[in-house]
Scaffold this motif. Structure first.
Motif, PDB file in Angstrom:
ATOM      1  N   LYS A 234     -46.521 -47.559 -71.624  1.00 48.98           N
ATOM      2  CA  LYS A 234     -46.685 -48.643 -72.589  1.00 48.98           C
ATOM      3  C   LYS A 234     -48.017 -48.501 -73.327  1.00 48.98           C
ATOM      4  O   LYS A 234     -48.098 -48.741 -74.535  1.00 48.98           O
ATOM      5  CB  LYS A 234     -46.625 -49.976 -71.859  1.00 48.98           C
ATOM      6  CG  LYS A 234     -46.592 -51.185 -72.768  1.00 48.98           C
ATOM      7  CD  LYS A 234     -45.240 -51.358 -73.410  1.00 48.98           C
ATOM      8  CE  LYS A 234     -45.175 -52.636 -74.223  1.00 48.98           C
ATOM      9  NZ  LYS A 234     -43.847 -52.845 -74.825  1.00 48.98           N
ATOM     10  N   ALA A 235     -49.059 -48.103 -72.593  1.00 46.15           N
ATOM     11  CA  ALA A 235     -50.363 -47.890 -73.218  1.00 46.15           C
ATOM     12  C   ALA A 235     -50.292 -46.775 -74.248  1.00 46.15           C
ATOM     13  O   ALA A 235     -50.866 -46.881 -75.345  1.00 46.15           O
ATOM     14  CB  ALA A 235     -51.398 -47.559 -72.150  1.00 46.15           C
ATOM     15  N   LEU A 236     -49.583 -45.702 -73.911  1.00 46.56           N
ATOM     16  CA  LEU A 236     -49.436 -44.587 -74.842  1.00 46.56           C
ATOM     17  C   LEU A 236     -48.714 -45.044 -76.109  1.00 46.56           C
ATOM     18  O   LEU A 236     -49.088 -44.674 -77.223  1.00 46.56           O
ATOM     19  CB  LEU A 236     -48.673 -43.452 -74.168  1.00 46.56           C
ATOM     20  CG  LEU A 236     -48.701 -42.091 -74.861  1.00 46.56           C
ATOM     21  CD1 LEU A 236     -50.113 -41.517 -74.850  1.00 46.56           C
ATOM     22  CD2 LEU A 236     -47.740 -41.118 -74.183  1.00 46.56           C
ATOM     23  N   GLN A 237     -47.685 -45.873 -75.936  1.00 48.30           N
ATOM     24  CA  GLN A 237     -46.974 -46.403 -77.089  1.00 48.30           C
ATOM     25  C   GLN A 237     -47.886 -47.257 -77.962  1.00 48.30           C
ATOM     26  O   GLN A 237     -47.884 -47.158 -79.193  1.00 48.30           O
ATOM     27  CB  GLN A 237     -45.777 -47.244 -76.623  1.00 48.30           C
ATOM     28  CG  GLN A 237     -44.668 -46.426 -75.977  1.00 48.30           C
ATOM     29  CD  GLN A 237     -43.574 -47.311 -75.394  1.00 48.30           C
ATOM     30  OE1 GLN A 237     -43.833 -48.443 -74.968  1.00 48.30           O
ATOM     31  NE2 GLN A 237     -42.359 -46.799 -75.367  1.00 48.30           N
ATOM     32  N   ALA A 238     -48.682 -48.110 -77.312  1.00 49.40           N
ATOM     33  CA  ALA A 238     -49.557 -49.018 -78.054  1.00 49.40           C
ATOM     34  C   ALA A 238     -50.655 -48.258 -78.791  1.00 49.40           C
ATOM     35  O   ALA A 238     -50.986 -48.585 -79.936  1.00 49.40           O
ATOM     36  CB  ALA A 238     -50.172 -50.036 -77.092  1.00 49.40           C
ATOM     37  N   ILE A 239     -51.217 -47.245 -78.147  1.00 57.44           N
ATOM     38  CA  ILE A 239     -52.246 -46.428 -78.804  1.00 57.44           C
ATOM     39  C   ILE A 239     -51.646 -45.710 -80.011  1.00 57.44           C
ATOM     40  O   ILE A 239     -52.252 -45.637 -81.080  1.00 57.44           O
ATOM     41  CB  ILE A 239     -52.850 -45.426 -77.811  1.00 57.44           C
ATOM     42  CG1 ILE A 239     -53.620 -46.165 -76.706  1.00 57.44           C
ATOM     43  CG2 ILE A 239     -53.784 -44.443 -78.527  1.00 57.44           C
ATOM     44  CD1 ILE A 239     -53.988 -45.292 -75.521  1.00 57.44           C
ATOM     45  N   GLY A 240     -50.429 -45.181 -79.817  1.00 55.91           N
ATOM     46  CA  GLY A 240     -49.745 -44.519 -80.924  1.00 55.91           C
ATOM     47  C   GLY A 240     -49.489 -45.457 -82.084  1.00 55.91           C
ATOM     48  O   GLY A 240     -49.606 -45.077 -83.258  1.00 55.91           O
ATOM     49  N   ARG A 241     -49.164 -46.711 -81.757  1.00 50.36           N
ATOM     50  CA  ARG A 241     -48.945 -47.710 -82.814  1.00 50.36           C
ATOM     51  C   ARG A 241     -50.229 -47.930 -83.609  1.00 50.36           C
ATOM     52  O   ARG A 241     -50.211 -48.072 -84.833  1.00 50.36           O
ATOM     53  CB  ARG A 241     -48.476 -49.020 -82.182  1.00 50.36           C
ATOM     54  CG  ARG A 241     -47.811 -50.000 -83.137  1.00 50.36           C
ATOM     55  CD  ARG A 241     -47.374 -51.254 -82.388  1.00 50.36           C
ATOM     56  NE  ARG A 241     -46.681 -50.904 -81.165  1.00 50.36           N
ATOM     57  CZ  ARG A 241     -46.688 -51.652 -80.062  1.00 50.36           C
ATOM     58  NH1 ARG A 241     -47.365 -52.786 -80.033  1.00 50.36           N
ATOM     59  NH2 ARG A 241     -46.021 -51.279 -78.997  1.00 50.36           N
ATOM     60  N   GLY A 242     -51.352 -47.959 -82.896  1.00 52.65           N
ATOM     61  CA  GLY A 242     -52.621 -48.139 -83.569  1.00 52.65           C
ATOM     62  C   GLY A 242     -52.981 -46.961 -84.453  1.00 52.65           C
ATOM     63  O   GLY A 242     -53.537 -47.131 -85.541  1.00 52.65           O
ATOM     64  N   ILE A 243     -52.653 -45.750 -83.987  1.00 50.97           N
ATOM     65  CA  ILE A 243     -52.968 -44.547 -84.768  1.00 50.97           C
ATOM     66  C   ILE A 243     -52.147 -44.499 -86.050  1.00 50.97           C
ATOM     67  O   ILE A 243     -52.664 -44.205 -87.134  1.00 50.97           O
ATOM     68  CB  ILE A 243     -52.705 -43.282 -83.932  1.00 50.97           C
ATOM     69  CG1 ILE A 243     -53.673 -43.218 -82.744  1.00 50.97           C
ATOM     70  CG2 ILE A 243     -52.848 -42.027 -84.799  1.00 50.97           C
ATOM     71  CD1 ILE A 243     -53.345 -42.106 -81.763  1.00 50.97           C
ATOM     72  N   SER A 244     -50.862 -44.803 -85.932  1.00 50.21           N
ATOM     73  CA  SER A 244     -49.953 -44.566 -87.058  1.00 50.21           C
ATOM     74  C   SER A 244     -49.721 -45.763 -87.959  1.00 50.21           C
ATOM     75  O   SER A 244     -49.434 -45.601 -89.146  1.00 50.21           O
ATOM     76  CB  SER A 244     -48.598 -44.093 -86.519  1.00 50.21           C
ATOM     77  OG  SER A 244     -47.992 -45.127 -85.755  1.00 50.21           O
ATOM     78  N   GLN A 245     -49.855 -46.978 -87.405  1.00 53.15           N
ATOM     79  CA  GLN A 245     -49.422 -48.148 -88.164  1.00 53.15           C
ATOM     80  C   GLN A 245     -50.539 -49.134 -88.469  1.00 53.15           C
ATOM     81  O   GLN A 245     -50.655 -49.621 -89.592  1.00 53.15           O
ATOM     82  CB  GLN A 245     -48.306 -48.888 -87.411  1.00 53.15           C
ATOM     83  CG  GLN A 245     -47.084 -48.037 -87.159  1.00 53.15           C
ATOM     84  CD  GLN A 245     -46.064 -48.770 -86.308  1.00 53.15           C
ATOM     85  OE1 GLN A 245     -46.110 -49.981 -86.147  1.00 53.15           O
ATOM     86  NE2 GLN A 245     -45.128 -48.023 -85.746  1.00 53.15           N
ATOM     87  N   ASP A 246     -51.331 -49.455 -87.465  1.00 50.28           N
ATOM     88  CA  ASP A 246     -52.263 -50.556 -87.615  1.00 50.28           C
ATOM     89  C   ASP A 246     -53.566 -50.205 -86.920  1.00 50.28           C
ATOM     90  O   ASP A 246     -53.656 -50.249 -85.693  1.00 50.28           O
ATOM     91  CB  ASP A 246     -51.657 -51.832 -87.013  1.00 50.28           C
ATOM     92  CG  ASP A 246     -52.559 -53.042 -87.181  1.00 50.28           C
ATOM     93  OD1 ASP A 246     -53.645 -52.882 -87.783  1.00 50.28           O
ATOM     94  OD2 ASP A 246     -52.196 -54.125 -86.713  1.00 50.28           O
ATOM     95  N   LYS A 247     -54.577 -49.865 -87.673  1.00 51.57           N
ATOM     96  CA  LYS A 247     -55.847 -49.432 -87.089  1.00 51.57           C
ATOM     97  C   LYS A 247     -56.525 -50.533 -86.289  1.00 51.57           C
ATOM     98  O   LYS A 247     -57.452 -50.278 -85.535  1.00 51.57           O
ATOM     99  CB  LYS A 247     -56.792 -48.946 -88.197  1.00 51.57           C
ATOM    100  CG  LYS A 247     -56.270 -47.731 -88.954  1.00 51.57           C
ATOM    101  CD  LYS A 247     -56.049 -46.544 -88.045  1.00 51.57           C
ATOM    102  CE  LYS A 247     -55.585 -45.332 -88.836  1.00 51.57           C
ATOM    103  NZ  LYS A 247     -55.315 -44.169 -88.005  1.00 51.57           N
ATOM    104  N   SER A 248     -56.069 -51.772 -86.436  1.00 50.08           N
ATOM    105  CA  SER A 248     -56.648 -52.873 -85.669  1.00 50.08           C
ATOM    106  C   SER A 248     -55.906 -53.106 -84.354  1.00 50.08           C
ATOM    107  O   SER A 248     -56.237 -54.021 -83.621  1.00 50.08           O
ATOM    108  CB  SER A 248     -56.637 -54.159 -86.500  1.00 50.08           C
ATOM    109  OG  SER A 248     -55.304 -54.597 -86.741  1.00 50.08           O
TER     110      SER A 248
END
Length: 396
Positions: A234-248
């Motif tokens: 889940k952490a990997l998914q969330a970090i990936g979301r931050g990288i690709s979609q939302d820098k915040s």
């Protein structure tokens, strides 16, 4: 205290439910095991991603050959997944440690909708898997969503079984997805079922509370392997979301009862943190020792409270979009933390903040009623029951 690293044959643990082998004092096995994660509950593919993270971490921190193949069936390139960006970042930084292949179409389909393209894509993925297994290049091979591929009859199950049985002795094999065929389950060394529990928030919360965002609370518990591993995924998914979609989209990973060193995921998380310092924070707390019920020490209470104060402030602040509270359940079960402040904090969490809570517990605490997702990892089979040692980069 690593809840995924359970010494199942320990009789004291059976009575208390909390005596867990720590990373630093676990001996390692050399022979690879065959894992199956199936069931209707959430966490199967996440558990696979957690093992990927640990394997990469082992390759970063240890002078040891390790390489992982993440082969994802039914997850074609026509659709993006949250974890893609984080995996790509790790591939760029450590190309010798991970390979990823995605096959299939991007939308859901039933057995009545199977096309020649689906069969071709499944076979393409399986041909890659066969080559990878035969090469003996990989220490870990993850066949994500292979179970539904077999249930859809896109591959010959007998050929799959023959290939898996003939894998190199050192290779760890992870298979995920709903409805694992019985013949596959029979040959597995570990079978963990993700059981979905009915969400109970409608019974305890009013519509105002629901609209405030309490649907973003996930709990992973049970005696089976996969709780902390799913949280790492889940952490990997969330970090990936931050990288690709939302820098915040900032992620906080807080782990109780897991002091000390020896956890392989730390190196991979550290690498992501170094590349994206604005996206991820990670903290361990507790002694580097087993905490038994009835044998708690003053430092255990201090460490538990220290981590909770950080967690509480992080959740209320709204700074973090994903907060992972790994092993909070056994911390509460051991009475190292009171339940009521946790309940009140979760009731006040911002709508955009997602909270993931993990760990086994003898007595489910009150905040379980707030969960929108509750997956219980049911242990049907575990190699530890046969006296098989745990393995760095997989179990811890």
């Amino acid at each position: 205290m690593n809840t995924d690293s359970i010494a199942i044959n320990n009789q004291q643990e059976r009575r208390t439910g909390v005596g867990i082998v720590t990373a630093s004092n676990s001996s390692e096995r050399a022979h690879g095991q065959f894992h199956i994660y199936d069931g209707e509950g959430k966490g199967k593919s996440q558990a696979a991603l957690g093992i990927v993270l640990r394997t990469i971490g082992l390759g970063i921190c240890a002078q040891k050959h390790t390489r992982v193949l993440l082969l994802r069936f039914l997850k074609g390139p026509g659709r993006s997944y949250d974890e893609d960006a984080a995996i790509e970042a790790l591939q760029q930084g450590f190309p010798h440690l991970i390979d990823q292949v995605r096959t299939g179409r991007s939308d859901y389909f039933s057995s009545n909708d199977v096309t020649s393209f689906d069969i071709y894509e499944a076979q393409r993925g399986w041909d890659i898997a066969k080559g990878a297994i035969a090469s003996a290049l990989y220490s870990v091979v993850v066949l994500d969503e292979l179970n539904p591929v077999l249930n859809l009859h896109l591959l010959d199950v007998n050929e799959v079984i023959t290939t898996l049985n003939n894998r190199p002795h050192h290779m760890e094999l992870i298979v995920t997805g709903r409805g694992a065929p019985k013949i596959l389950v029979k040959m597995a060394d570990l079978h963990s079922e993700m059981k979905a529990h009915r969400c109970r928030y409608n019974q305890v919360l009013d519509r105002k509370n629901i609209s405030q965002g309490l649907l973003g609370i996930e709990i992973y518990t049970g005696d089976g392997k996969g709780k902390s591993t799913s949280a790492l995924g889940k952490a990997l998914q969330a970090i990936g979301r931050g990288i690709s979609q939302d820098k915040s989209h900032r992620v906080l990973i807080l782990q109780w009862l897991k002091g000390g060193s020896g956890y392989t995921e730390d190196a991979a998380i550290g690498a992501l943190k170094e590349s994206y310092p604005h996206l991820v924070d990670h903290l361990r707390s507790g002694r580097d020792a087993i905490v038994w019920r009835g044998q708690q020490q003053p430092v255990d209470y201090v460490e538990a409270e220290r981590a909770w104060e950080i967690a509480r402030a992080a959740i209320i602040s709204g700074l973090y979009k994903t907060v992972i509270l790994d092993e909070l359940n056994p911390t509460v079960d051991l009475e190292l933390l009171p339940v009521e402040p946790i309940v009140q904090t979760l009731l006040c969490k911002p709508i955009e903040t997602e909270v993931i809570i993990t760990g086994r517990c003898k007595n489910p605490p009150a905040y379980f009623a707030l969960a929108s997702i509750h997956a219980e990892m049911v242990c049907h089979k575990h190699y530890a029951e046969q006296g098989v040692n745990l393995k760095r980069g997989v179990d811890y």
